[in-house]
Design a protein around this motif. Structure first.
Motif, PDB file in Angstrom:
ATOM      1  N   SER A   1       0.809  -1.213   0.000  1.00 39.86           N
ATOM      2  CA  SER A   1       0.000   0.000   0.000  1.00 39.86           C
ATOM      3  C   SER A   1       0.844   1.266   0.000  1.00 39.86           C
ATOM      4  CB  SER A   1      -0.929   0.006   1.220  1.00 39.86           C
ATOM      5  OG  SER A   1      -0.180   0.064   2.417  1.00 39.86           O
TER       6      SER A   1
ATOM      7  N   HIS B   1     -12.091   1.781 -10.077  1.00 42.11           N
ATOM      8  CA  HIS B   1     -11.345   1.385 -11.267  1.00 42.11           C
ATOM      9  C   HIS B   1     -10.798   2.656 -11.890  1.00 42.11           C
ATOM     10  CE1 HIS B   1     -13.366  -2.785 -12.133  1.00 42.11           C
ATOM     11  NE2 HIS B   1     -12.912  -2.672 -10.899  1.00 42.11           N
TER      12      HIS B   1
ATOM     13  N   TYR C   1      -5.917   0.092 -13.670  1.00 42.59           N
ATOM     14  CA  TYR C   1      -5.686  -0.487 -12.349  1.00 42.59           C
ATOM     15  C   TYR C   1      -6.891  -0.271 -11.440  1.00 42.59           C
ATOM     16  CZ  TYR C   1      -4.353   4.208 -10.509  1.00 42.59           C
ATOM     17  OH  TYR C   1      -4.327   5.528 -10.124  1.00 42.59           O
ATOM     18  N   GLN C   2      -6.935  -1.092 -10.390  1.00 40.35           N
ATOM     19  CA  GLN C   2      -7.988  -1.001  -9.391  1.00 40.35           C
ATOM     20  C   GLN C   2      -7.367  -0.574  -8.059  1.00 40.35           C
ATOM     21  OE1 GLN C   2     -10.500  -4.505  -9.230  1.00 40.35           O
ATOM     22  NE2 GLN C   2     -10.179  -4.959 -11.406  1.00 40.35           N
ATOM     23  N   ARG C   3      -8.158   0.091  -7.224  1.00 39.19           N
ATOM     24  CA  ARG C   3      -7.628   0.539  -5.939  1.00 39.19           C
ATOM     25  C   ARG C   3      -8.694   0.464  -4.855  1.00 39.19           C
ATOM     26  NH1 ARG C   3      -7.318   7.242  -6.315  1.00 39.19           N
ATOM     27  NH2 ARG C   3      -9.588   7.560  -6.409  1.00 39.19           N
TER      28      ARG C   3
ATOM     29  N   VAL D   1      -3.820   3.680   0.374  1.00 41.21           N
ATOM     30  CA  VAL D   1      -4.309   3.250  -0.935  1.00 41.21           C
ATOM     31  C   VAL D   1      -3.566   1.990  -1.353  1.00 41.21           C
ATOM     32  CG1 VAL D   1      -4.721   3.914  -3.323  1.00 41.21           C
ATOM     33  CG2 VAL D   1      -4.724   5.668  -1.532  1.00 41.21           C
TER      34      VAL D   1
ATOM     35  N   SER E   1      -3.310  -0.589  -4.566  1.00 44.69           N
ATOM     36  CA  SER E   1      -3.657  -0.652  -5.982  1.00 44.69           C
ATOM     37  C   SER E   1      -3.133  -1.938  -6.601  1.00 44.69           C
ATOM     38  CB  SER E   1      -3.081   0.551  -6.740  1.00 44.69           C
ATOM     39  OG  SER E   1      -3.549   1.764  -6.198  1.00 44.69           O
ATOM     40  N   GLU E   2      -3.806  -2.362  -7.657  1.00 41.92           N
ATOM     41  CA  GLU E   2      -3.384  -3.550  -8.407  1.00 41.92           C
ATOM     42  C   GLU E   2      -3.648  -3.299  -9.879  1.00 41.92           C
ATOM     43  OE1 GLU E   2      -1.604  -5.881  -7.405  1.00 41.92           O
ATOM     44  OE2 GLU E   2      -2.419  -7.894  -7.676  1.00 41.92           O
TER      45      GLU E   2
END
Length: 272
Positions: A162, A225, A242-244, A260, A262-263
């Motif tokens: 994160s 997203h 990316y998603q968060r 946060v 994210s991926e």
């Protein structure tokens, strides 16, 4: 369509997930043309794609890549490439430039040709932003396991993945205060002194940080997203999906802050 694993190939961010190898072809004015001798290759290839409307095709054992610029004069060449996809090996990678490089990967010829035709029909598209954010419900099936576990333990066990952002009253903005060693930023910008997402004051910063205050006011996590044209470590501009998950928190000194996680993953945002 499947999404390439951008963080598995950090060095060549602009080239995306699959480093294609094989025979290189050029299509111009709707027909194959001899491959020129570039010196240096990358600069002249860029000029040929963006200015001259060249469409570059790489095809070999790993699949086929079609690379072009959306606003270049290349409609006839793209239709030629769309027909050619019927006779070359997949998977099929479409890499096209519109305010940055997009990458889309398809396993079947039918999907690839249909998508290429759809993109061709949008050749006059003008984007209104370089960063798009869409809030989703926390229970969506699209959420990656990392983000699910972050929500489950309120981020306590996922600190290395994160990033903490603290609100600084002196500048009226959120500042990145901590970057986890395994976070998406750390992986993508491994050797960059000041990563692009950490730069204050730009349109990206304004757009992605807009949700932080609402998360703090509500005292509840938020799931987004995001699709953004980001400066890669090599200086190119690449569209990154990316998603968060944003979690509200308080610093030991009392400052308002968020965590946060994210991926890089497929997003429910269609830009082109």
């Amino acid at each position: 369509m499947t999404l390439g694993k951008f963080d598995s190939n950090l060095k060549g961010a602009a080239d995306g997930a699959i480093a294609m190898q094989g025979q290189k072809y050029w299509i111009e004015r709707g027909q194959l043309v001899p491959e020129p001798k570039f010196a240096p290759e990358d600069l002249n290839e860029s000029h040929r794609i963006h200015r001259s409307g060249g469409v570059r095709v790489l095809t070999g054992p790993l699949g086929t890549e079609v690379r072009w610029a959306l606003f270049a004069p290349n409609l006839a060449s793209l239709y030629f490439a769309m027909e050619w996809l019927q006779s070359v090996k997949g998977p099929y990678v479409l890499r096209y430039f519109l305010s940055g490089w997009f990458e889309e990967i398809f396993s079947s010829t039918r999907e690839a040709t249909a998508r290429l035709g759809s993109i061709i029909a949008k050749c006059d598209l003008h984007l209104t932003s370089r960063t798009y954010v869409k809030q989703l419900n926390l229970d969506t099936e699209m959420m990656p396991p990392l983000l699910r576990s972050t929500l489950a333990d309120n981020g306590a066990a996922e600190q290395e993945y994160s990033v903490d952002c603290v609100f600084e009253e002196s500048i009226g903005r959120y500042r990145v205060a901590r970057i986890g060693a395994k976070s998406a930023i750390a992986r993508f910008y491994a050797h960059t002194p000041v990563p692009f997402p950490c730069i204050n004051g730009g349109s990206y910063d304004d757009t992605v940080s807009a949700a932080y205050t609402s998360v703090l006011q509500a005292g509840r996590p938020r799931y987004d997203h995001i699709y953004s044209a980001m400066s890669a470590p090599d200086g190119s501009v690449v569209w990154i999906p990316y998603q968060r998950v944003i979690l509200p928190r308080r610093d030991p000194d009392g400052k308002a802050s968020v965590t946060v996680t994210s991926e890089i993953a497929k997003v429910d945002i269609q830009i082109v």
